[in-house]
Design a protein around this motif. Structure first.
Motif, PDB file in Angstrom:
ATOM      1  N   UNK A 259      38.999  44.980  43.161  1.00  0.00           N
ATOM      2  CA  UNK A 259      40.017  43.932  43.261  1.00  0.00           C
ATOM      3  C   UNK A 259      41.065  44.273  44.321  1.00  0.00           C
ATOM      4  N   UNK A 260      41.316  45.566  44.531  1.00  0.00           N
ATOM      5  CA  UNK A 260      42.310  45.961  45.526  1.00  0.00           C
ATOM      6  C   UNK A 260      41.867  45.571  46.937  1.00  0.00           C
ATOM      7  N   UNK A 261      40.552  45.582  47.210  1.00  0.00           N
ATOM      8  CA  UNK A 261      40.054  45.127  48.510  1.00  0.00           C
ATOM      9  C   UNK A 261      40.318  43.631  48.688  1.00  0.00           C
TER      10      UNK A 261
ATOM     11  N   UNK B  50      44.053  43.270  49.434  1.00  0.00           N
ATOM     12  CA  UNK B  50      44.409  43.645  50.810  1.00  0.00           C
ATOM     13  C   UNK B  50      44.124  42.483  51.763  1.00  0.00           C
ATOM     14  N   UNK B  51      42.981  41.856  51.600  1.00  0.00           N
ATOM     15  CA  UNK B  51      42.627  40.710  52.445  1.00  0.00           C
ATOM     16  C   UNK B  51      43.584  39.550  52.210  1.00  0.00           C
TER      17      UNK B  51
ATOM     18  N   UNK C  52      45.790  51.937  50.084  1.00  0.00           N
ATOM     19  CA  UNK C  52      45.469  52.311  48.709  1.00  0.00           C
ATOM     20  C   UNK C  52      45.736  53.803  48.501  1.00  0.00           C
ATOM     21  N   UNK C  53      46.389  54.126  47.382  1.00  0.00           N
ATOM     22  CA  UNK C  53      46.722  55.506  47.034  1.00  0.00           C
ATOM     23  C   UNK C  53      46.073  55.871  45.697  1.00  0.00           C
TER      24      UNK C  53
ATOM     25  N   UNK D 120      47.926  49.940  44.950  1.00  0.00           N
ATOM     26  CA  UNK D 120      48.209  49.280  46.221  1.00  0.00           C
ATOM     27  C   UNK D 120      49.658  48.804  46.191  1.00  0.00           C
ATOM     28  N   UNK D 121      50.534  49.495  46.915  1.00  0.00           N
ATOM     29  CA  UNK D 121      51.956  49.148  46.940  1.00  0.00           C
ATOM     30  C   UNK D 121      52.206  48.009  47.910  1.00  0.00           C
TER      31      UNK D 121
END
Length: 325
Positions: free
Chosen positions: A93-95, A98-99, A111-112, A120-121
């Protein structure tokens, strides 16, 4: 106090915005949350209080905002709720996010995994410090249920509040309140991206929806709050009977508090921990459907019954906000 049940995790986080219209656009059209209640600050009815959450505002999913049009810039610092995190289903979901942030011009970082989970801040249009946290390997308090009419696909949607980050001058004072008063347990530590040690405290079932991440930063000045800052964090109490036990406990411990406060959608208790951060304990119910049907939550200005006789006066003092689109 004997018979006192553990707090159940995050209930809601309340922050400050200077622009309700832009705030509504960001949190519903970009983040895909549902506006489940458009009401006013019960302590100052001249300002909006907006509640964004999952499909029906289940406890643990609410991110709320007070609109203060003249709110100044926030100067980040200590003795603050320094980041609010929001749960998403998994690392993939973080990908997606980002998009999406690229598409909408949202400021974000890479991403950390400093916390042991993928995060994802990012920041909203006023500099509100936010973070998405993956629930891929999470165990503990369940997340909410995303609204199926959201612009964000359900498989990537925000599930509720994740860990709340507190930055303080003197960590031991806050840690003592968390463990000795509120019943949290220390779960461990990790090193932040800025190379500071962060302590994790959890309650009840634990997991992303029941953690507080606490860091000491003696190198920072005290935060000067404004638009984009967090006003308070609330923790879940099962019901009013349990809340009254907490009222009595704080009295016994001689900790100054608000005592019982009726908020209509839930019942509350407020107090400040020793570094000055405002904590609220709030009941899981009654919820947001007592004055509006599920299908049309957040579309009209909702007022608790004890404010209805002042509706004309209240509506005349606030700028109309279209939330039906």
């Amino acid at each position: 106090m004997e018979g006192l049940k553990p707090l159940k995790g995050q209930h809601h986080v309340s922050a400050i915005t200077a622009n309700a219209s832009q705030n509504y656009h960001f949190y519903t059209k970009i983040l895909g949350l549902r506006l489940v209640k458009k009401t006013v600050n019960q302590d100052d009815t001249s300002m909006y209080h907006l509640f964004y959450a999952d499909e029906r505002g289940n406890p643990g999913t609410d991110l709320t905002f007070f609109e203060i049009p003249r709110a100044g810039h926030t100067y980040y610092g200590t003795n603050s709720i320094s980041t609010t995190s929001l749960r998403v289903p998994n690392d993939a979901a973080l990908d997606y996010w980002k998009s999406r942030f690229e598409e909408f011009g949202v400021e974000y970082e890479e991403v950390s995994r400093a916390t042991g989970r993928a995060t994802l801040a990012f920041k909203d249009f006023e500099g509100q410090r936010l973070e998405l946290v993956s629930d891929e390997h999470n165990q503990g308090v369940e997340g909410g249920k995303p609204w199926d009419k959201s612009p964000v696909p359900v498989e990537h949607a925000i599930l509720g509040l994740g860990p709340v980050y507190l930055t303080v001058e003197e960590i031991e004072k806050t840690a003592k309140v968390l463990t000795d008063v509120l019943g949290y347990r220390k779960k461990g530590t990790y090193t932040s991206e800025e190379r500071f040690e962060v302590s994790i405290f959890e309650t009840a079932e634990g997991g992303t929806g029941a953690e507080i991440h606490l860091v000491e930063r003696a190198d920072l000045p005290k935060e000067k709050p404004g638009r984009g800052s967090v006003h308070h964090v609330a923790f879940r109490v099962e019901n009013q009977e349990e809340l009254m036990k907490w009222v009595q406990l704080l009295k016994q411990l001689r900790i100054p508090s608000s005592g019982f406060v009726e908020r209509y959608y839930f019942k509350s208790l407020y107090f400040r921990e020793p570094n000055g951060i405002l904590f609220e304990l709030a009941t899981d119910g009654p919820g947001f459907e007592g004055d509006e049907p599920f299908e049309s939550l957040g579309e009209k200005l909702a007022l608790p019954p004890y404010f209805e006789d002042r509706r004309a006066e209240i509506e005349a003092r606030i700028k109309p906000l279209d939330t039906k689109e």
